[in-house]
Design an enzyme around this catalytic site. Structure first.
Site, PDB file in Angstrom:
ATOM      1  N   ASP A   1       0.855  -1.194   0.000  1.00 56.00           N
ATOM      2  CA  ASP A   1       0.000   0.000   0.000  1.00 56.00           C
ATOM      3  C   ASP A   1       0.889   1.243   0.000  1.00 56.00           C
ATOM      4  OD1 ASP A   1      -3.223   0.510   0.973  1.00 56.00           O
ATOM      5  OD2 ASP A   1      -1.827   2.193   1.099  1.00 56.00           O
TER       6      ASP A   1
ATOM      7  N   ASN B   1     -12.936  -3.140   2.489  1.00 49.96           N
ATOM      8  CA  ASN B   1     -13.820  -1.992   2.658  1.00 49.96           C
ATOM      9  C   ASN B   1     -14.822  -1.996   1.508  1.00 49.96           C
ATOM     10  OD1 ASN B   1     -12.604  -0.961   4.991  1.00 49.96           O
ATOM     11  ND2 ASN B   1     -10.972  -0.032   3.795  1.00 49.96           N
TER      12      ASN B   1
ATOM     13  N   VAL C   1     -11.108   2.911  -3.732  1.00 44.16           N
ATOM     14  CA  VAL C   1     -10.781   2.409  -5.063  1.00 44.16           C
ATOM     15  C   VAL C   1     -11.785   1.315  -5.429  1.00 44.16           C
ATOM     16  CG1 VAL C   1      -9.018   1.355  -6.527  1.00 44.16           C
ATOM     17  CG2 VAL C   1      -8.324   2.902  -4.673  1.00 44.16           C
TER      18      VAL C   1
ATOM     19  N   HIS D   1     -10.355  -5.279  -3.224  1.00 45.09           N
ATOM     20  CA  HIS D   1      -8.998  -5.469  -2.683  1.00 45.09           C
ATOM     21  C   HIS D   1      -9.102  -5.881  -1.227  1.00 45.09           C
ATOM     22  CE1 HIS D   1     -10.181  -1.232  -2.462  1.00 45.09           C
ATOM     23  NE2 HIS D   1      -9.526  -1.155  -1.315  1.00 45.09           N
TER      24      HIS D   1
ATOM     25  N   HIS E   1      -7.011  -5.753   2.209  1.00 46.41           N
ATOM     26  CA  HIS E   1      -5.868  -5.194   2.930  1.00 46.41           C
ATOM     27  C   HIS E   1      -5.282  -6.291   3.815  1.00 46.41           C
ATOM     28  CE1 HIS E   1      -6.863  -0.790   2.329  1.00 46.41           C
ATOM     29  NE2 HIS E   1      -8.056  -1.320   2.108  1.00 46.41           N
TER      30      HIS E   1
HETATM   31  P1  AMP Z   1      -9.802   1.427   0.334  1.00 43.61           P
HETATM   32  O1  AMP Z   1      -9.963   2.658   1.177  1.00 43.61           O
HETATM   33  O2  AMP Z   1     -10.162   0.157   1.034  1.00 43.61           O
HETATM   34  O3  AMP Z   1     -10.457   1.582  -1.018  1.00 43.61           O
HETATM   35  O4  AMP Z   1      -8.237   1.283   0.096  1.00 43.61           O
HETATM   36  C1  AMP Z   1      -7.560   1.823  -0.987  1.00 43.61           C
HETATM   37  C2  AMP Z   1      -6.096   1.733  -0.661  1.00 43.61           C
HETATM   38  O5  AMP Z   1      -5.348   1.906  -1.854  1.00 43.61           O
HETATM   39  C3  AMP Z   1      -5.603   2.773   0.336  1.00 43.61           C
HETATM   40  O6  AMP Z   1      -5.059   2.128   1.478  1.00 43.61           O
HETATM   41  C4  AMP Z   1      -4.544   3.547  -0.454  1.00 43.61           C
HETATM   42  O7  AMP Z   1      -3.453   3.947   0.339  1.00 43.61           O
HETATM   43  C5  AMP Z   1      -4.144   2.515  -1.509  1.00 43.61           C
HETATM   44  N1  AMP Z   1      -3.580   3.074  -2.730  1.00 43.61           N
HETATM   45  C6  AMP Z   1      -4.065   4.085  -3.476  1.00 43.61           C
HETATM   46  N2  AMP Z   1      -3.282   4.303  -4.546  1.00 43.61           N
HETATM   47  C7  AMP Z   1      -2.279   3.391  -4.486  1.00 43.61           C
HETATM   48  C8  AMP Z   1      -1.152   3.097  -5.298  1.00 43.61           C
HETATM   49  N3  AMP Z   1      -0.892   3.799  -6.413  1.00 43.61           N
HETATM   50  N4  AMP Z   1      -0.331   2.088  -4.920  1.00 43.61           N
HETATM   51  C9  AMP Z   1      -0.577   1.381  -3.787  1.00 43.61           C
HETATM   52  N5  AMP Z   1      -1.627   1.612  -2.980  1.00 43.61           N
HETATM   53  C10 AMP Z   1      -2.471   2.611  -3.323  1.00 43.61           C
END
Ligand code: AMP
Length: 114
Positions: free
Chosen positions: A30, A87, A96, A100, A102
């Site tokens: 992340d 999430n 996003v 995914h 975590h």
């Molecule tokens: P969520 O809030 O569950 O949608 O998590 C999205 C995650 O994607 C967050 O923890 C961000 O820090 C991570 N994230 C966003 N852009 C990137 C990236 N380019 N590379 C790695 N992680 C990312």
């Protein structure tokens, strides 16, 4: 539909620190870690979130969970434990729209989550 950040990472159009990949899933660090170890594991298939997953996605979702455990073990988290988080939607803080998981570890986690 434009590609999500994670689709771009999967396609190697954006850089990422990839720790594991196979034909179904990709795992990468992340960019904004919330624990000493914070990895995201995503299906190559662009399923937006668990609420949109379909019965035919069961094999990839099962594979993703098993690989999450393997990645956590490879990163040294098995003895002390770790948390897996999905999430789903606005109240959960989903940012996003590409499913995914975590993988968080390396520190003591609180409960209930914030
Ligand atoms: P969520 O809030 O569950 O949608 O998590 C999205 C995650 O994607 C967050 O923890 C961000 O820090 C991570 N994230 C966003 N852009 C990137 C990236 N380019 N590379 C790695 N992680 C990312």
């Amino acid at each position: 539909m434009s590609k999500t950040i994670f689709e771009k990472i999967i396609a190697r159009e954006l850089p990422a620190n990839i720790v594991y990949e196979d034909d179904l899933v990709v795992a990468f660090r992340d960019i904004n870690p919330q624990a000493p170890t914070h990895v995201l594991i995503v299906p190559r298939k662009p399923i937006p979130r668990i609420a949109e997953a379909r019965p035919e996605d069961a094999p990839v979702l099962g594979h993703l969970l098993l690989k999450a455990a393997e990645v956590a073990e490879k990163l040294g988290l098995k003895p002390t434990g770790y948390r897996l988080v999905f999430n789903n939607g606005p109240d959960a803080g989903e940012a996003v729209p590409h499913l995914h998981c975590h993988i968080l570890g390396g520190r003591r986690m609180g409960w209930p989550p914030g």
